[in-house]
Enzyme design. Sequence first.
Site, PDB file in Angstrom:
ATOM      1  N   ASP A  79       3.028  -1.580  -5.767  1.00 36.20           N
ATOM      2  CA  ASP A  79       2.479  -2.543  -4.817  1.00 36.20           C
ATOM      3  C   ASP A  79       1.103  -3.037  -5.201  1.00 36.20           C
ATOM      4  O   ASP A  79       0.439  -2.464  -6.059  1.00 36.20           O
ATOM      5  CB  ASP A  79       2.339  -1.850  -3.453  1.00 36.20           C
ATOM      6  CG  ASP A  79       3.612  -1.944  -2.657  1.00 36.20           C
ATOM      7  OD1 ASP A  79       4.492  -2.719  -3.054  1.00 36.20           O
ATOM      8  OD2 ASP A  79       3.707  -1.237  -1.636  1.00 36.20           O
ATOM      9  N   GLY A 133     -11.495   1.564   1.984  1.00 33.79           N
ATOM     10  CA  GLY A 133     -11.810   2.996   2.032  1.00 33.79           C
ATOM     11  C   GLY A 133     -11.469   3.681   0.715  1.00 33.79           C
ATOM     12  O   GLY A 133     -10.555   3.270   0.000  1.00 33.79           O
ATOM     13  N   MET A 167      -3.615  -3.249   9.060  1.00 35.90           N
ATOM     14  CA  MET A 167      -3.340  -4.686   8.864  1.00 35.90           C
ATOM     15  C   MET A 167      -3.745  -5.494  10.093  1.00 35.90           C
ATOM     16  O   MET A 167      -2.995  -6.340  10.565  1.00 35.90           O
ATOM     17  CB  MET A 167      -1.834  -4.900   8.596  1.00 35.90           C
ATOM     18  CG  MET A 167      -1.358  -4.289   7.305  1.00 35.90           C
ATOM     19  SD  MET A 167       0.402  -4.466   7.074  1.00 35.90           S
ATOM     20  CE  MET A 167       1.035  -3.100   7.991  1.00 35.90           C
ATOM     21  N   LYS A 202       2.820  -7.515  -2.592  1.00 36.29           N
ATOM     22  CA  LYS A 202       2.939  -8.544  -1.549  1.00 36.29           C
ATOM     23  C   LYS A 202       1.543  -8.840  -1.060  1.00 36.29           C
ATOM     24  O   LYS A 202       0.863  -7.952  -0.557  1.00 36.29           O
ATOM     25  CB  LYS A 202       3.778  -8.023  -0.402  1.00 36.29           C
ATOM     26  CG  LYS A 202       5.215  -7.777  -0.767  1.00 36.29           C
ATOM     27  CD  LYS A 202       6.003  -7.484   0.476  1.00 36.29           C
ATOM     28  CE  LYS A 202       6.777  -6.205   0.331  1.00 36.29           C
ATOM     29  NZ  LYS A 202       7.227  -5.651   1.574  1.00 36.29           N
ATOM     30  N   ASP A 218       0.935   6.482   2.709  1.00 41.32           N
ATOM     31  CA  ASP A 218       2.179   7.227   2.894  1.00 41.32           C
ATOM     32  C   ASP A 218       3.313   6.214   2.992  1.00 41.32           C
ATOM     33  O   ASP A 218       3.205   5.241   3.739  1.00 41.32           O
ATOM     34  CB  ASP A 218       2.095   8.046   4.193  1.00 41.32           C
ATOM     35  CG  ASP A 218       3.307   8.931   4.353  1.00 41.32           C
ATOM     36  OD1 ASP A 218       3.149  10.152   4.281  1.00 41.32           O
ATOM     37  OD2 ASP A 218       4.427   8.400   4.541  1.00 41.32           O
TER      38      ASP A 218
HETATM   39  C1  LIG Z   1       1.098  -2.324   4.261  1.00 46.91           C
HETATM   40  S1  LIG Z   1      -0.019  -1.229   5.013  1.00 46.91           S
HETATM   41  C2  LIG Z   1       0.349   0.195   4.134  1.00 46.91           C
HETATM   42  C3  LIG Z   1      -0.170   1.438   4.773  1.00 46.91           C
HETATM   43  C4  LIG Z   1       0.078   2.641   3.913  1.00 46.91           C
HETATM   44  N1  LIG Z   1       1.483   2.916   3.791  1.00 46.91           N
HETATM   45  C5  LIG Z   1      -0.649   3.890   4.406  1.00 46.91           C
HETATM   46  O1  LIG Z   1      -0.008   4.865   4.813  1.00 46.91           O
HETATM   47  O2  LIG Z   1      -1.879   3.909   4.346  1.00 46.91           O
HETATM   48  C6  LIG Z   1      -1.550  -1.744   4.377  1.00 46.91           C
HETATM   49  C7  LIG Z   1      -2.701  -1.465   5.318  1.00 46.91           C
HETATM   50  O3  LIG Z   1      -3.117  -0.132   5.201  1.00 46.91           O
HETATM   51  C8  LIG Z   1      -4.519  -0.050   5.392  1.00 46.91           C
HETATM   52  N2  LIG Z   1      -5.124   0.427   4.138  1.00 46.91           N
HETATM   53  C9  LIG Z   1      -4.512   0.782   3.024  1.00 46.91           C
HETATM   54  N3  LIG Z   1      -5.381   1.206   2.088  1.00 46.91           N
HETATM   55  C10 LIG Z   1      -6.592   1.118   2.652  1.00 46.91           C
HETATM   56  C11 LIG Z   1      -7.917   1.390   2.213  1.00 46.91           C
HETATM   57  N4  LIG Z   1      -8.138   1.869   0.984  1.00 46.91           N
HETATM   58  N5  LIG Z   1      -8.938   1.182   3.077  1.00 46.91           N
HETATM   59  C12 LIG Z   1      -8.718   0.731   4.316  1.00 46.91           C
HETATM   60  N6  LIG Z   1      -7.492   0.440   4.782  1.00 46.91           N
HETATM   61  C13 LIG Z   1      -6.448   0.640   3.976  1.00 46.91           C
HETATM   62  C14 LIG Z   1      -4.996  -1.451   5.699  1.00 46.91           C
HETATM   63  O4  LIG Z   1      -4.986  -1.625   7.096  1.00 46.91           O
HETATM   64  C15 LIG Z   1      -3.929  -2.286   5.028  1.00 46.91           C
HETATM   65  O5  LIG Z   1      -3.860  -3.597   5.575  1.00 46.91           O
END
Ligand SMILES: C[S@@+](CC[C@H](N)C(=O)[O-])C[C@H]1O[C@@H](n2cnc3c(N)ncnc32)[C@H](O)[C@@H]1O
Length: 469
Positions: free
Chosen positions: A248, A412, A383, A270, A303
């Site tokens: 991804d 983060g 998101m 995406k 995750d």
């Molecule tokens: C499609 S979702 C996937 C979430 C992912 N499966 C998880 O468990 O963290 C993507 C969202 O996760 C959050 N996210 C993922 N990585 C991040 C990071 N390094 N810092 C802050 N938010 C993060 C944000 O809200 C982002 O828009």
Amino acid sequence: MRYFPVFIDLKNKTIAVIGSGEQAAQKIRLLLKTTAHIRLISKEPNDELKALIDKGAISWETDKFNEDHISDCQLVYAASKPEINERVMLLANQLGIPVNVVDEPDMCSFITPAIVDRDPIVIAIGTEGAAPVMARKIKSKLETELPTRLGALAFMAGTLRNRVAKNLSEPRRRAFWESFFSGKLADLFYRGEKKKLKAEIDRILDETITEKKTTGHVTLVGAGPGPADLLTFRALRNLQAADVIVYDRLIDPSVLECCRRDAKRLYVGKEPNNHSVRQEEINDLLLEEARKGLHVVRLKSGDPLVFGRAGEELDFMRKHGITIDVVPGVTAATACAAEVGDTLTYRDKVRAITFLTGHSMRGATPYDWANIALPGTVIALYMAVKMAPKIQENLLAVGVNEATPVRIVEKGCSPEMRSFETTLANLSHDLQRHKVINPAMIYIILERDTSIDEESSDSEQAQTNKVES
Ligand SMILES: C[S@@+](CC[C@H](N)C(=O)[O-])C[C@H]1O[C@@H](n2cnc3c(N)ncnc32)[C@H](O)[C@@H]1O
């Protein structure tokens, strides 16, 4: 080389440890990995040692240290007072028994290395006492790289050795062991695919068995929200075994570095608002690669089971008869909170965490905000940068206090991470002011008013006092 590494057979042998405290306990913890009989010579063992004595894991002598305590021993450890340690050393030297005096390298006739234990594979790391910290660093590196079930794999190799020698000649024999220890067979073993593993071994070793077409496998792997050191051991093992990696947008380059060098890498990132590769296309891609008999890792940020569309991929693979498993990862909600030193739950004040996505608010059935925004809850929003004004409006509309604390963590766990606190009233304004972009986590912190508990426990106490008086 002043110290020569050897492995001593401790079957039916006795090791004496003289001492009562933490140092003696540390040595005994290590020695308990062996089959040796451990004899503790101690006046007042600490609680940990007492528990081991009570369990019958070690034997215990209380009388003053004397020759009889060590004369039948293979090794001796002294972890007592300096004067006793010295007596132990002198006596052991006289009797010709190897002795180790804890933290006194000059009094030792042997030293204990740092150990990586994958019994029957045991790795000993020594620095001749010069750099124990370096030994620990090497140990941690090996601990992360060597699968925990490596020992079990080695045992299994032992059971196959004669059959392989009889049925395969070089170079097929070598190819078999390559695959067994680090290739497809190892991969099946670590995934616990016993039937497939047996069938594959039989296929290779017994040429009378007709070759069956092998089917592939898909693993959804959680990469965590940033650098590779947030990967789990299991994730790492899968990355090193997979033939194909489908990954991804949010995957950190350091994670991709952990993949097998010759693995095929397919990017299906995406972008928000620009779904360059549709989910249906990703499903088809996974299926196509798995049908070639390959191990496909679908690498997702955080995750895979948290807002990662894992459900659709699990359903699709199962529908098409492809086995699929999931390796959990560290999700952004916990990782970002940890990174800024915050907690998510807080004993009486916050007892529930709600993970919400801002993404699926667009056009979908509205959330029941009154039931979500309960006191004692942290709402961790994924998101949600774009939808933040709407979320703010909805929360205020159901009566959430304007002063409710909100924490934002952008990017983060990366060097560009930014974090700040605001209030519900100022949420959208501050997101704009700081120009926050994705990926970001937004935490709405709805603490319970614990003074209510105090009041009710005061009145309960008053009731009790009344009854008692
Ligand atoms: C499609 S979702 C996937 C979430 C992912 N499966 C998880 O468990 O963290 C993507 C969202 O996760 C959050 N996210 C993922 N990585 C991040 C990071 N390094 N810092 C802050 N938010 C993060 C944000 O809200 C982002 O828009």
